[in-house]
Design a protein around this motif. Structure first.
Motif, PDB file in Angstrom:
ATOM      1  N   SER A   2       4.453  26.185 -24.784  1.00 34.63           N
ATOM      2  CA  SER A   2       3.661  25.043 -25.255  1.00 34.63           C
ATOM      3  C   SER A   2       4.623  23.918 -25.641  1.00 34.63           C
ATOM      4  CB  SER A   2       2.786  25.458 -26.433  1.00 34.63           C
ATOM      5  OG  SER A   2       3.604  25.733 -27.527  1.00 34.63           O
ATOM      6  N   LEU A   3       4.188  22.697 -25.406  1.00 30.90           N
ATOM      7  CA  LEU A   3       5.081  21.561 -25.613  1.00 30.90           C
ATOM      8  C   LEU A   3       5.013  21.090 -27.055  1.00 30.90           C
ATOM      9  CD1 LEU A   3       4.268  19.550 -22.366  1.00 30.90           C
ATOM     10  CD2 LEU A   3       6.323  20.892 -22.847  1.00 30.90           C
ATOM     11  N   LEU A  34      12.297  18.207 -19.510  1.00 30.99           N
ATOM     12  CA  LEU A  34      11.048  18.380 -18.760  1.00 30.99           C
ATOM     13  C   LEU A  34      11.318  18.171 -17.280  1.00 30.99           C
ATOM     14  CD1 LEU A  34       8.664  16.196 -20.960  1.00 30.99           C
ATOM     15  CD2 LEU A  34       9.049  18.668 -21.111  1.00 30.99           C
ATOM     16  N   ARG A  36       9.074  18.183 -13.378  1.00 35.79           N
ATOM     17  CA  ARG A  36       7.761  18.354 -12.756  1.00 35.79           C
ATOM     18  C   ARG A  36       7.728  19.481 -11.740  1.00 35.79           C
ATOM     19  NH1 ARG A  36       7.889  12.602  -9.582  1.00 35.79           N
ATOM     20  NH2 ARG A  36       9.624  13.074  -8.234  1.00 35.79           N
ATOM     21  N   ALA A  82      11.269  22.914 -19.982  1.00 40.75           N
ATOM     22  CA  ALA A  82       9.869  23.153 -19.604  1.00 40.75           C
ATOM     23  C   ALA A  82       9.643  22.611 -18.200  1.00 40.75           C
ATOM     24  CB  ALA A  82       8.938  22.471 -20.587  1.00 40.75           C
ATOM     25  N   VAL A  85       5.963  20.097 -15.679  1.00 42.68           N
ATOM     26  CA  VAL A  85       5.499  19.036 -16.591  1.00 42.68           C
ATOM     27  C   VAL A  85       5.908  17.694 -15.989  1.00 42.68           C
ATOM     28  CG1 VAL A  85       5.561  18.121 -18.928  1.00 42.68           C
ATOM     29  CG2 VAL A  85       5.920  20.576 -18.554  1.00 42.68           C
ATOM     30  N   ASN A  86       4.928  16.886 -15.688  1.00 40.90           N
ATOM     31  CA  ASN A  86       5.191  15.588 -15.054  1.00 40.90           C
ATOM     32  C   ASN A  86       5.117  14.499 -16.112  1.00 40.90           C
ATOM     33  OD1 ASN A  86       5.583  13.741 -13.045  1.00 40.90           O
ATOM     34  ND2 ASN A  86       3.488  13.821 -12.265  1.00 40.90           N
ATOM     35  N   VAL A  98       2.735  12.960 -20.877  1.00 38.09           N
ATOM     36  CA  VAL A  98       3.022  13.985 -19.867  1.00 38.09           C
ATOM     37  C   VAL A  98       1.721  14.644 -19.412  1.00 38.09           C
ATOM     38  CG1 VAL A  98       5.261  14.476 -20.947  1.00 38.09           C
ATOM     39  CG2 VAL A  98       3.317  15.950 -21.474  1.00 38.09           C
ATOM     40  N   THR A  99       1.752  15.167 -18.180  1.00 39.47           N
ATOM     41  CA  THR A  99       0.636  16.005 -17.724  1.00 39.47           C
ATOM     42  C   THR A  99       1.207  17.347 -17.285  1.00 39.47           C
ATOM     43  OG1 THR A  99       0.827  15.166 -15.498  1.00 39.47           O
ATOM     44  CG2 THR A  99      -0.778  14.058 -16.885  1.00 39.47           C
ATOM     45  N   SER A 100       0.428  18.397 -17.554  1.00 45.26           N
ATOM     46  CA  SER A 100       0.823  19.753 -17.148  1.00 45.26           C
ATOM     47  C   SER A 100      -0.468  20.568 -17.018  1.00 45.26           C
ATOM     48  CB  SER A 100       1.738  20.378 -18.202  1.00 45.26           C
ATOM     49  OG  SER A 100       0.999  20.599 -19.394  1.00 45.26           O
ATOM     50  N   ARG A 104      -3.211  16.557 -20.629  1.00 44.72           N
ATOM     51  CA  ARG A 104      -2.413  15.378 -20.956  1.00 44.72           C
ATOM     52  C   ARG A 104      -1.993  15.430 -22.416  1.00 44.72           C
ATOM     53  NH1 ARG A 104      -2.321   9.876 -18.757  1.00 44.72           N
ATOM     54  NH2 ARG A 104      -0.738   8.887 -20.031  1.00 44.72           N
TER      55      ARG A 104
END
Ligand SMILES: Cc1cc2nc3c(=O)[nH]c(=O)nc-3n(C[C@H](O)[C@H](O)[C@H](O)COP(=O)(O)OP(=O)(O)OC[C@H]3O[C@@H](n4cnc5c(N)ncnc54)[C@H](O)[C@@H]3O)c2cc1C
Length: 402
Positions: A2-3, A34, A36, A82, A85-86, A98-100, A104
């Motif tokens: 988890s971020l 991070l 992606r 991580a 994760v973009n 970030v999105t994952s 968001r």
């Protein structure tokens, strides 16, 4: 994983530059890297050939082993990495969006390093005409197919380009039992430095200089290419085309952000500490300019990581906003774009490139006074280095062609 909502330093991009900076910072700060992609390591992860690692690990390694070793070293130093994760948004603060798979979210930090590397320009960007059959690939896509998926997309392709990465394409072909039938270079000489340029000759690949691909022909697959060179048009029977070179920094993230981009490099404007126009943001590696080797990007990440450590511990000197000026239309770009006599400069030398093969006199002027000069004979996609100025004032780089 988890971020977290907050860290000291956020690094965007787990390639050699991002991992080197993160490792350098881990003893003084909480660092989150991070990426992606679904694994860390950046482009070397896709390059299943030698030579990587000499500068960093003092031994010759293949790309994937090198990438794994960089990740292991970072994790051992205490860096959190991580993947999947973009990063999609950069805000002042700093705060990044970030999105994952988890959706968001936003992460705050004291400093951010942008180390997102390069992307290759497409066939359309290279203005190659003709049909649109399958079998036209950039080197990165070829490497993904060969090394990650075990596929052989063609058997006898033509390679367009003779810079560093086109030689990575030759090695990738050799690994997969693919035999390129020609290497095509629009300029009159090979772009990569000696002795790399001997490689096509050693591999028995005919080299076509001062030549362009005029048309690609074929229905569902590439069947032939029409070359245009000193002897006019030549037709080569082939089943694929590898388009290499003309790299662009992967700077999509800067679109619509508050961070200034240099239209010449395509990457962010930085000073000699690697600081962007928002000084809480730094940049390192090939995002700064297309394109350098893994070892170079790693060393640059390490140096800029040290500058970020100084920024966290003691603060870095203020930078005035005056920009380096390039005089001479063959000068393509210079990095860093803001320079001064910085004792702790992370980017210790000015790096320049030209737009076309040139010979001439390159000089640096500070406040109108020439402080350095030398003769150059160079070509695009080759690095030119100059020492940073030792005095303050507006800096001009002047190229007088012969
Ligand atoms: C096709 C190709 C082949 C090459 N072959 C060689 C070679 O054989 N030898 C050599 O020395 N050099 C080679 N290079 C040069 C290569 O760029 C450097 O080796 C090195 O990888 C640069 O390191 P970097 O950290 O700057 O960027 P990269 O290694 O490119 O790493 C950047 C990372 O950022 C991530 N990223 C990008 N955008 C985002 C985002 N918005 N959010 C999250 N993550 C993001 C990417 O997924 C990537 O993992 C090659 C380059 C290319 C394009």
């Amino acid at each position: 994983m988890s971020l977290p909502a907050e860290v000291d330093v956020l690094v965007i991009g787990a390639g050699p530059a991002g991992l080197a900076a993160a490792t350098t910072l881990a003893s003084v700060a909480s660092v989150l890297v991070l990426d992606r992609e679904n694994a860390a390591g950046g482009i070397p992860r896709h390059c299943g050939h030698y030579p990587f690692g000499l500068r960093e690990f003092h031994r010759l390694m293949k790309g994937p082993d090198y990438a794994r070793a960089l990740v292991d070293r970072a994790v051992k130093a205490g860096v959190r990495v991580a993947t999947g994760v973009n990063v999609v948004e950069l805000e002042p603060g700093p705060r990044v969006g970030v999105t994952s798979d988890a959706g968001r979210s936003y992460i705050r930090s004291k400093l951010v390093l942008i180390a997102t590397g390069v992307r290759e320009s497409s066939r359309a960007q290279r203005l190659i005409g003709g049909d649109k059959p399958g079998g036209v690939l950039a080197t990165g896509a070829l490497q993904g197919m060969v090394y990650l998926e075990g596929r052989r997309p063609f058997r006898r392709p033509v390679i367009l380009g003779t810079e560093l990465v086109s030689f990575s394409a030759i090695m990738t072909c050799a690994h997969a039992g693919i035999r390129p039938v020609a290497m095509v270079e629009p300029n009159p000489i090979v772009t990569a430095r000696w002795p790399t340029g001997l490689y096509p000759w050693l591999k028995g690949i005919p080299l076509h200089l001062s030549t362009t691909i005029k048309r690609i022909e074929g229905r569902s697959r590439v069947e032939r290419v029409v070359l245009e060179g000193p002897a006019g048009e030549t037709v080569i029977e082939t089943d694929g085309v590898i388009v290499s070179g003309r790299f662009l920094p992967e700077s999509t993230l800067l679109n619509g952000s508050h961070i200034e981009r240099d239209p010449a490099t395509g990457g962010p404007v930085v000073d000699s500490f690697g600081r962007c126009t928002d000084p809480a943001y730094f940049a390192a590696g090939n995002i700064l300019r297309p394109v350098e080797t893994a070892g170079w990007s790693w060393a640059e990440g390490k140096a800029i990581g040290k500058a970020m450590r100084l920024a966290l511990e003691n603060g870095l000197p203020e930078r005035d906003s005056s920009r380096l000026k390039l005089v001479g239309d063959a000068l393509a770009w210079a990095v860093p774009q803001q320079v001064g006599p910085d004792a702790d400069a992370a980017l210790g030398r000015l790096q320049l490139r030209v737009t076309r093969p040139v010979r001439g006199r390159l000089s640096m002027r500070v406040d109108g006074v020439e402080v350095a000069s030398r003769r150059i004979s160079t070509r695009p996609e080759r690095r030119i280095l100059m020492s940073l100025p030792e005095s303050s004032g507006p800096v001009e780089i002047v190229l007088e062609e012969e």
